[in-house]
Design a protein around this motif. Structure first.
Motif, mmCIF file in Angstrom:
data_model
loop_
_atom_site.group_PDB
_atom_site.id
_atom_site.type_symbol
_atom_site.label_atom_id
_atom_site.label_comp_id
_atom_site.label_asym_id
_atom_site.label_seq_id
_atom_site.Cartn_x
_atom_site.Cartn_y
_atom_site.Cartn_z
ATOM 1 N N ASN A 80 -11.682 10.996 11.698
ATOM 2 C CA ASN A 80 -10.920 9.885 11.738
ATOM 3 C C ASN A 80 -10.066 9.991 12.954
ATOM 4 O O ASN A 80 -9.757 10.896 13.708
ATOM 5 N N CYS A 134 -5.253 11.682 3.935
ATOM 6 C CA CYS A 134 -5.093 10.859 4.945
ATOM 7 C C CYS A 134 -4.069 9.777 4.076
ATOM 8 O O CYS A 134 -4.523 9.485 3.302
ATOM 9 N N VAL A 135 -3.271 9.044 5.085
ATOM 10 C CA VAL A 135 -2.279 8.172 4.731
ATOM 11 C C VAL A 135 -3.164 6.771 4.540
ATOM 12 O O VAL A 135 -2.762 6.221 3.494
ATOM 13 N N GLY A 225 -2.548 14.077 6.989
ATOM 14 C CA GLY A 225 -3.716 14.121 8.025
ATOM 15 C C GLY A 225 -3.260 13.794 9.606
ATOM 16 O O GLY A 225 -3.484 14.392 10.362
ATOM 17 N N TYR A 226 -2.212 12.915 9.466
ATOM 18 C CA TYR A 226 -1.947 12.494 10.934
ATOM 19 C C TYR A 226 -1.161 13.765 11.690
ATOM 20 O O TYR A 226 -0.744 13.996 12.892
HETATM 21 MO MO LIG Z 1 -4.875 10.001 8.713
#
Ligand SMILES: [Mo]
Ligand SMILES: Nc1nc2c(c(=O)[nH]1)N[C@H]1C(S)=C(S)[C@@H](COP(=O)(O)O)O[C@H]1N2
Length: 263
Positions: A80, A134-135, A225-226
């Motif tokens: 991603n 992940c958001v 995730g970020y």
């Molecule tokens: Mo993400």
């Protein structure tokens, strides 16, 4: 409350508790720090008597992110964000099999450091099977292998004024007329020293693929995730996050995401 401020007395109590095998129950016992005019807090704001190293060792061990069994890995790690950096520097490193790659440790350190991939691979390794959230609303369980970040920061001997690590990445996630915007992230030192924070070069028993951040990406397992920077090239120790990007501590934070980003 700030997790980095502890009085010496509290610290020694907590150390004794940890040393005798008792687990610290979160931060509740330090909650008086949240009261802005509490005398203990005022005292502690002036009395920065502890070495940051000792605090981090203790507090960094508080809670581990959940780890899973191998049978719970049901799919590959979905790539991603950036999946194939195109900057000349990255392309050249990739073509050379990353033999010229160096991870730099810079900023507020007594001893700036630089590691090749081979050197990182020869350091003590840790593997962990964790869930990446992940958001955007998806999750993957994957096995990450790498070397813990804490001992590397110890080797660099962090200066007392350092409060954050900034993680600089190779990928120009935005290419505009006003220049490239490179992905970056940051964490406090508690998360940097957390035992599951690893400089990961392996994913599900394979060499970390380019799509997932080769040659090295950081895992900060208690974060979303970020907060898992891929294509990492420099770890910079800083006292202040405002000079980087638009000043919010990360590429996505500059678009309004939460800086702590815990799971
Ligand atoms: Mo993400
Ligand atoms: N350098 C860099 N790191 C990054 C990103 C990115 O675009 N560039 N995307 C982030 C986001 S939003 C997620 S969900 C994960 C994706 O990691 P993966 O590709 O291994 O699943 O990386 C994070 N780290």
């Amino acid at each position: 409350m700030s997790r980095l401020l502890l009085s010496r007395r509290r610290f020694l109590q907590a150390s004794a508790a940890a040393g005798s095998g008792l687990l610290l129950a979160g931060c509740d016992q330090f909650d008086f720090l949240g009261q802005l005019d509490h005398p203990a807090r005022n005292f502690m704001e002036q009395a920065n008597v502890l070495t940051y190293n000792a605090q981090r060792r203790l507090l960094g061990e508080q809670t581990l992110a959940r780890e899973y069994g191998a049978s719970e890995i049901r799919q590959g790690q979905k790539p991603n964000g950036s999946t194939e950096p195109s900057t000349p520097q990255y392309v050249a490193l990739r073509q050379g099999g990353f033999t010229d790659y160096r991870l730099q440790v810079t900023g507020l350190v007594e001893q700036p450091l630089s590691f090749s991939l081979a050197e990182l691979r020869n350091m003590p390794a840790r593997s962990q099977i964790t869930r990446h959230d992940c958001v955007e609303g998806w999750s993957c369980i994957a096995k990450w292998t790498g070397t813990p970040l804490g001992p590397i920061l110890d080797m660099a001997r962090i200066k007392p004024e350092a409060r954050f690590c900034v993680y600089h990445c190779f990928d120009n996630i935005e290419r505009g007329l006003s220049g490239d915007v490179f992905y970056y992230e940051s964490s406090d030192l508690v998360d940097a020293y957390h035992p599951q924070s690893i400089l990961s070069y392996g994913l599900n028993e394979q060499t970390l693929p380019v799509a997932n951040g080769a040659p090295v990406r950081l895992r900060i397992e208690r974060a979303l995730g970020y907060k898992q920077p891929k294509y990492l090239h420099t770890i910079e120790l800083v006292a202040d996050l405002t000079p980087f990007g638009r000043g919010n501590g990360g590429y996505w934070e500059d678009y309004g995401y939460d800086w702590y980003g815990g799971i």
